[in-house]
Design a protein around this motif. Structure first.
Motif, short mmCIF file in Angstrom:
data_model
loop_
_atom_site.label_atom_id
_atom_site.label_comp_id
_atom_site.label_asym_id
_atom_site.label_seq_id
_atom_site.Cartn_x
_atom_site.Cartn_y
_atom_site.Cartn_z
N ASP A 317 0.81 -1.21 0.00
CA ASP A 317 0.00 0.00 0.00
C ASP A 317 0.85 1.26 0.00
N SER A 322 -1.70 3.46 -1.47
CA SER A 322 -3.04 2.90 -1.21
C SER A 322 -3.92 2.95 -2.46
N ARG A 323 -3.33 2.57 -3.58
CA ARG A 323 -4.00 2.48 -4.89
C ARG A 323 -4.48 3.83 -5.41
N THR A 324 -3.71 4.88 -5.10
CA THR A 324 -4.03 6.21 -5.66
C THR A 324 -2.88 6.76 -6.51
N TRP A 613 -0.25 9.48 -0.58
CA TRP A 613 -1.32 9.29 0.40
C TRP A 613 -1.25 7.89 0.96
N TRP A 614 -1.64 7.74 2.22
CA TRP A 614 -1.71 6.43 2.86
C TRP A 614 -3.08 6.28 3.49
N ASP A 615 -3.74 5.18 3.18
CA ASP A 615 -5.10 4.96 3.66
C ASP A 615 -5.09 4.49 5.10
N PRO A 617 -7.95 4.66 7.97
CA PRO A 617 -9.35 5.06 8.15
C PRO A 617 -9.56 6.01 9.32
N TYR A 634 -10.17 12.77 4.54
CA TYR A 634 -10.04 11.35 4.21
C TYR A 634 -11.00 10.97 3.07
N GLN A 637 -9.70 12.22 -0.23
CA GLN A 637 -8.59 11.41 -0.75
C GLN A 637 -9.09 10.08 -1.30
N GLN A 638 -10.08 9.50 -0.65
CA GLN A 638 -10.62 8.22 -1.10
C GLN A 638 -11.16 8.28 -2.52
N GLN A 641 -9.03 6.69 -5.08
CA GLN A 641 -8.63 5.30 -4.86
C GLN A 641 -9.31 4.37 -5.85
#
Length: 646
Positions: A317, A322-324, A613-615, A617, A634, A637-638, A641
């Motif tokens: 990640d 985190s898939r961004t 970015w790091w996910d 939650p 948050y 940013q999501q 993703q």
């Protein structure tokens, strides 16, 4: 059949002493080295009469047969094995023997670390009686629903291989299977052989063939024709390609082939933490770290790339932010990995299940014979790569500049250590805020010069891992320095291996950055709206029921290191702190003893932003305004993703 009468432990020790790894380096030269050059051990009633006796007997007969080394913590034994394995590109590692119960379970964290990092380590935890003749013995778990369950069964989920020698004759098949996994680049990690304390001391007739020297050749599979053709087709159509290089490049000894391919095509390279060193920092195609802790240059190019060539990376990640990280709407992924598990991650379209070096050689041939077409990035893309790299390099220069503050920031400290180190010196780190800063800022000048354990990111790895790295260098006749940078949080987790360094005269340089708390999680706590709660080292306030006071604890970590027998240099706060740190580094490098350098820092001074970015939650509901603001950020940013990368 010719045999010798031996105990299980004696047979295992002699077997391990005769295992050899064979490989070919980047120049095609055969490399042959001992797979298990030594064994760490902490003895208790579970192994003192088994593995302990066998090591003593081996030492009397031939001190070089299976050298024994003390440790002060079982977890640290595994960390040393991992540090050694990294420096030897997975061609060798150490065995670690522990006693029953807590001695065994202390190794669990090390086992998980080895497995997540895809690095070999051989674990030999002792177990309770196989015969159960004396049940329940001291330190036996005793679960009513399964009497045969022992604490060593906890190794199953964190090991790449696990078995238990419940009868002496089982040793032969178990030991051979363990060696297969240790030396298999697609499967390697923690290998655990549980040894019941009674079985360790049992005798059997051991075939001499089992004890004879045995070679394990590292597999270097070439890419399948159809998979390679798909990869070439994707590259032929690429307009803005990018390479993501991971640890597999180093373990394959493929950095020279990567350099040639990057130079021939102009394709930029971003690295994971494990891939640090695949190119020198100043190489035109090296944009540095990519992802959550990556550079602004690498992350901007990653966001625009239409083809990503992942070579030897797990795509964690942090690497994918985190898939961004990869935002091109039609981005394609070509994943080159010796392990299919990693190659097929995230819905990748093209998986090449092969060795990194062998695949790069094929791609170089394809480029040379025209199969890749006119694959060369266009002028506009090349200029953008160069401009972004120049901008980031200037940002690093500025971050390294001494501020003159009484408490310097961590970036200044890294800059001072960087300037004081030699090109081939090895930096070792694992957890806290340092991995992120080093990923962005450390200017790697040697393929093996960057060792940041960031698959498990284990607080406490640094000192033991650094010692393992130094052992690996010494065994290879390499006198470069190992520099361990560690925060006070990680230091307090596991610092006792400094005693081992002193006892054996192993030279490492430890730079302890004292910020009186958890700097990384403190910053993260602010980001997620928890306002650094529980992240300062402060005295407990019985009225507020927390540790948020102003007064720091009267803890003297420099004195602690001095009590272990280390040479200690304390850098006092003040405008000259960075200059004094550089002077301390010069003294440490000139010494033939381990040196501990203590410096205070300001944890609120951060490194340049890399836009990763790091996910993590954030609560969906909260009464704290800080948490509400963090939740809104948050959610924003999501939006970038992706459920799948490719």
């Amino acid at each position: 059949m010719n045999t010798r009468r031996m105990t299980v432990s004696q047979a295992l020790v002699e077997f391990l002493a005769n295992q050899w790894t064979v490989d070919r380096d980047a120049n095609g030269q055969e490399v042959r080295e001992r797979t298990i050059p030594g064994m760490f051990g902490i003895f208790g009633h579970g192994n003192v009469a088994g593995i302990g006796q066998a090591l003593k007997q081996a030492n009397v007969e031939n001190p070089d047969l299976m050298p024994y080394f003390q440790a002060r913590n079982e977890q640290a034994m595994v960390h040393q094995a991992v540090g050694y394995a990294r420096m030897h590109r997975r061609r060798g590692t150490y065995a670690a023997a522990a006693s029953v119960g807590p001695g065994a379970t202390n190794m669990l964290t090390g086992a998980a670390l080895a497995t997540t990092n895809r690095l070999p380590a051989l674990l030999l935890p002792s177990d309770t009686f196989a015969t159960r003749v004396a049940d329940p013995v001291l330190q036996q778990l005793e679960q009513p629903h399964d009497i045969g369950l022992t604490v060593n069964d906890a190794f199953r989920p964190v090991s790449k291989f696990f078995d238990r020698v419940q009868r002496p004759e089982q040793l032969f098949s178990i030991a051979l299977a363990a060696m297969r996994v240790l030396t298999d680049p697609a499967e390697t990690g923690a290998v655990t052989i549980a040894l019941p304390e009674d079985v360790q001391a049992e005798a059997m007739d051991v075939p001499l063939e089992f004890l004879a020297p045995r070679e394990w050749r590292i597999r270097r599979p070439r890419p399948e024709r159809d998979a390679l053709a798909l990869a070439i087709e994707a590259l032929r159509g690429a307009k803005r390609p990018m390479i993501i290089a991971g640890g597999g490049v180093l373990y394959s000894d493929a950095e020279e082939q990567l350099r040639q391919f990057a130079e021939a095509t102009g394709i930029p390279v971003g690295t994971s933490q494990a891939g640090g060193g695949v190119l020198t920092w100043d190489h035109p195609q090296n944009l540095g770290g990519v992802g959550a802790t990556g550079t602004l240059a690498a992350n901007k190019i990653a966001a625009e790339a239409d083809v990503i060539i992942g070579i030897g990376t797990r795509y964690s990640d942090f690497t994918t932010a985190s898939r961004t990280a990869f935002q091109h709407p039609g981005v394609k992924f070509v994943n080159i990995n010796v392990a299919s598990f990693d190659a097929y991650k995230h819905g990748t379209q093209i998986a090449v299940i092969a060795d990194a070096r062998e695949t790069l050689l094929e791609l170089l041939d394809a480029h040379g014979n025209g199969a890749l077409g006119e694959l060369r990035v266009d002028t506009a893309y090349a200029e953008r790569i160069a401009a972004l790299k120049a901008e980031w390099d200037a940002s690093v220069d500025a971050a390294f500049e001494p501020s003159g503050l009484d408490l310097p920031g961590q970036t200044e400290i890294i800059g001072a250590v960087q300037r004081s180190s030699d090109p081939k010196d090895v930096i070792v780190q694992a957890a806290g805020s340092l991995p992120g800063d080093l990923h962005k800022l450390w200017r790697v000048r040697d393929a093996l010069g960057y060792h940041v354990e960031y698959a498990f990111s284990c607080m406490g790895y640094e000192i033991a891992g650094g010692m393992g790295a130094k052992r690996g260098l010494v065994d290879a006749g390499d006198d470069r320095d190992v520099i361990v940078m560690v925060g006070d949080g990680s230091y307090l987790m596991l610092n006792t291996e400094l005693v081992t360094a002193v006892a054996e005269g192993i030279k490492i340089i430890v730079v302890l950055i004292q910020n009186h708390g958890y700097a990384s999680i403190g910053h993260l706590s602010e980001t997620v709206g928890s306002e650094r709660f529980g992240t300062w080292y402060r005295a407990y306030d019985p009225e507020t029921k927390n540790f948020q006071g102003e007064d720091i604890l009267p803890v003297d970590l420099a004195m602690n290191a001095r009590s272990y027998g280390m040479d200690v240099i304390e850098v006092e706060p003040g405008a000259s702190a960075i200059t004094d740190l550089e002077a301390a580094m010069a003294v440490a490098k000139a010494s033939d003893r381990s040196t501990f350098i203590h410096i205070n820092s300001n944890p609120l001074i951060y490194s340049p932003d890399g836009a990763g970015w790091w996910d993590v939650p954030v609560p969906q509901v909260s009464e704290l305004e800080a948490t509400q603001r963090a939740r809104a950020e948050y959610v924003a940013q999501q939006a970038a993703q992706k459920p799948l990368l490719g």
